[in-house]
Design an enzyme around this catalytic site. Sequence first.
Site, PDB file in Angstrom:
ATOM      1  N   GLY A  13       0.829  -1.213   0.000  1.00 19.87           N
ATOM      2  CA  GLY A  13       0.000   0.000   0.000  1.00 19.87           C
ATOM      3  C   GLY A  13       0.855   1.251   0.000  1.00 19.87           C
ATOM      4  CB  ALA A  14       4.255   1.787  -1.024  1.00 17.24           C
ATOM      5  CB  SER A  15       0.087   3.632  -4.626  1.00 17.82           C
ATOM      6  OG  SER A  15      -0.946   2.977  -3.926  1.00 17.82           O
ATOM      7  NE  ARG A  16      -4.566   5.650  -3.155  1.00 18.72           N
ATOM      8  CZ  ARG A  16      -5.559   5.298  -2.337  1.00 18.72           C
ATOM      9  NH1 ARG A  16      -6.021   6.160  -1.479  1.00 18.72           N
ATOM     10  NH2 ARG A  16      -6.075   4.084  -2.393  1.00 18.72           N
ATOM     11  CB  VAL A  65      -1.785  -7.390   0.234  1.00 19.10           C
ATOM     12  CG1 VAL A  65      -0.589  -6.793  -0.493  1.00 19.10           C
ATOM     13  CG2 VAL A  65      -2.658  -6.305   0.848  1.00 19.10           C
ATOM     14  CE1 TYR A 156      -8.290   0.460   9.478  1.00 20.80           C
ATOM     15  CE2 TYR A 156      -8.611   1.480  11.630  1.00 20.80           C
ATOM     16  CZ  TYR A 156      -7.891   1.362  10.458  1.00 20.80           C
ATOM     17  OH  TYR A 156      -6.769   2.138  10.259  1.00 20.80           O
ATOM     18  CE  LYS A 160      -5.352  -1.141  10.423  1.00 20.24           C
ATOM     19  NZ  LYS A 160      -4.183  -1.302   9.530  1.00 20.24           N
TER      20      LYS A 160
HETATM   21  P1  NAP Z   1      -4.815   5.314   2.189  1.00 17.74           P
HETATM   22  O1  NAP Z   1      -4.331   6.707   2.002  1.00 17.74           O
HETATM   23  O2  NAP Z   1      -6.248   5.003   1.982  1.00 17.74           O
HETATM   24  O3  NAP Z   1      -3.912   4.349   1.252  1.00 17.74           O
HETATM   25  C1  NAP Z   1      -4.166   2.974   1.255  1.00 17.74           C
HETATM   26  C2  NAP Z   1      -3.075   2.262   0.521  1.00 17.74           C
HETATM   27  O4  NAP Z   1      -3.324   0.835   0.616  1.00 17.74           O
HETATM   28  C3  NAP Z   1      -3.032   2.587  -0.964  1.00 17.74           C
HETATM   29  O5  NAP Z   1      -1.678   2.584  -1.382  1.00 17.74           O
HETATM   30  C4  NAP Z   1      -3.789   1.422  -1.601  1.00 17.74           C
HETATM   31  O6  NAP Z   1      -3.378   1.120  -2.933  1.00 17.74           O
HETATM   32  C5  NAP Z   1      -3.371   0.289  -0.672  1.00 17.74           C
HETATM   33  N1  NAP Z   1      -4.284  -0.868  -0.705  1.00 17.74           N
HETATM   34  C6  NAP Z   1      -5.602  -0.911  -0.371  1.00 17.74           C
HETATM   35  N2  NAP Z   1      -6.095  -2.156  -0.561  1.00 17.74           N
HETATM   36  C7  NAP Z   1      -5.062  -2.902  -1.025  1.00 17.74           C
HETATM   37  C8  NAP Z   1      -4.923  -4.243  -1.433  1.00 17.74           C
HETATM   38  N3  NAP Z   1      -5.946  -5.099  -1.380  1.00 17.74           N
HETATM   39  N4  NAP Z   1      -3.719  -4.676  -1.892  1.00 17.74           N
HETATM   40  C9  NAP Z   1      -2.651  -3.819  -1.956  1.00 17.74           C
HETATM   41  N5  NAP Z   1      -2.720  -2.534  -1.571  1.00 17.74           N
HETATM   42  C10 NAP Z   1      -3.906  -2.080  -1.123  1.00 17.74           C
HETATM   43  O7  NAP Z   1      -4.480   4.775   3.656  1.00 17.74           O
HETATM   44  P2  NAP Z   1      -3.534   5.393   4.806  1.00 17.74           P
HETATM   45  O8  NAP Z   1      -4.338   6.351   5.603  1.00 17.74           O
HETATM   46  O9  NAP Z   1      -2.225   5.809   4.254  1.00 17.74           O
HETATM   47  O10 NAP Z   1      -3.351   4.094   5.726  1.00 17.74           O
HETATM   48  C11 NAP Z   1      -2.237   3.228   5.587  1.00 17.74           C
HETATM   49  C12 NAP Z   1      -2.274   2.234   6.735  1.00 17.74           C
HETATM   50  O11 NAP Z   1      -2.219   2.942   7.979  1.00 17.74           O
HETATM   51  C13 NAP Z   1      -3.547   1.395   6.775  1.00 17.74           C
HETATM   52  O12 NAP Z   1      -3.242   0.071   7.211  1.00 17.74           O
HETATM   53  C14 NAP Z   1      -4.380   2.100   7.808  1.00 17.74           C
HETATM   54  O13 NAP Z   1      -5.312   1.231   8.424  1.00 17.74           O
HETATM   55  C15 NAP Z   1      -3.305   2.554   8.786  1.00 17.74           C
HETATM   56  N6  NAP Z   1      -3.733   3.661   9.630  1.00 17.74           N
HETATM   57  C16 NAP Z   1      -4.070   4.862   9.099  1.00 17.74           C
HETATM   58  C17 NAP Z   1      -4.466   5.890   9.956  1.00 17.74           C
HETATM   59  C18 NAP Z   1      -4.844   7.240   9.446  1.00 17.74           C
HETATM   60  O14 NAP Z   1      -5.243   8.086  10.272  1.00 17.74           O
HETATM   61  N7  NAP Z   1      -4.724   7.528   8.171  1.00 17.74           N
HETATM   62  C19 NAP Z   1      -4.513   5.672  11.337  1.00 17.74           C
HETATM   63  C20 NAP Z   1      -4.158   4.435  11.830  1.00 17.74           C
HETATM   64  C21 NAP Z   1      -3.758   3.440  10.977  1.00 17.74           C
HETATM   65  P3  NAP Z   1      -4.086   1.834  -4.232  1.00 17.74           P
HETATM   66  O15 NAP Z   1      -3.547   3.244  -4.278  1.00 17.74           O
HETATM   67  O16 NAP Z   1      -3.612   1.011  -5.397  1.00 17.74           O
HETATM   68  O17 NAP Z   1      -5.558   1.803  -4.006  1.00 17.74           O
END
Ligand code: NAP
Length: 249
Positions: A13-16, A65, A156, A160
């Site tokens: 999930g490193a694209s964003r 994944v 979720y 987690k």
């Molecule tokens: P995000 O901006 O929504 O980005 C999600 C990333 O996961 C994207 O790169 C997406 O790829 C990838 N992804 C989603 N489904 C996938 C799959 N089936 N296979 C491979 N890649 C997949 O999320 P984020 O906020 O950066 O969160 C990243 C992690 O941190 C997550 O595990 C989230 O639960 C955790 N987290 C986030 C927060 C927060 O406040 N943001 C807080 C606690 C924990 P595409 O671009 O190709 O769709």
Amino acid sequence: MKRLDGRVALVTGASRGIGAAVAQRLASEGAVVAVNYAGNARAAADVVAAIVGAGGTAEAFQADVSDAQACQALVEAVHERFGRLDILVNNAGITRDGLLVRMSDDDWDAVIATDLSSAFYLSRAAGKIMMKARTGSIVNMSSVVGMVGNAGQVNYAAAKAGLIGMTKSIARELASRGVRANAVAPGFISTDMTDALPDAAKAALSGTIALGRLGSPDDVAACVAFLACDDASYITGQVIAVDGGMTFS
Ligand code: NAP
């Protein structure tokens, strides 16, 4: 000499968002980085271009994944391409929020598969390589929600919290082979995932953060880079909250 020179990292999930920041941070510290994404090839290519433009090395690897076979193939592809695998960051994640009594089986299954089972599939495949090499660091992206729960997120929060138990078990199993496993538990980080929240929910959450601001993906990436490198060589089985003081007691 940078602290990750010679290391190869796979970040899911490193694209964003957080994953993109982690990929760029690990690369800036010297690691060769495999940038995994699900469907957003353009965003993944932008992350790779930013890394290469800054003098680093990275390549994009598409894989869903949530699929066991895709995870096995992803680890094999990265290992074949770069000849080693030292760091696995299980970051990919989704939300499908809803109240318990209204949550569909599909929303439960999708979040468990993407946020929890993926880390099992990938750690199993990467763990074999790391154990053989007698070195490695696995970092699982949990959440403070996995520690304190959250209304509307039973799927979720379960995923987690599951990651935390998985991390501690992997740490116990693989420690004797030189492989460490830790979890990072971000609080409220500004990304696409949290941008989707209603403004009122964002305001309410912000009021609970001791440091008085939302976190950035870079705040989380700094912690992941630390856990991935040898500065953390005596740290395993830990969960580090990167939450601006949202949940400490
Ligand atoms: P995000 O901006 O929504 O980005 C999600 C990333 O996961 C994207 O790169 C997406 O790829 C990838 N992804 C989603 N489904 C996938 C799959 N089936 N296979 C491979 N890649 C997949 O999320 P984020 O906020 O950066 O969160 C990243 C992690 O941190 C997550 O595990 C989230 O639960 C955790 N987290 C986030 C927060 C927060 O406040 N943001 C807080 C606690 C924990 P595409 O671009 O190709 O769709």
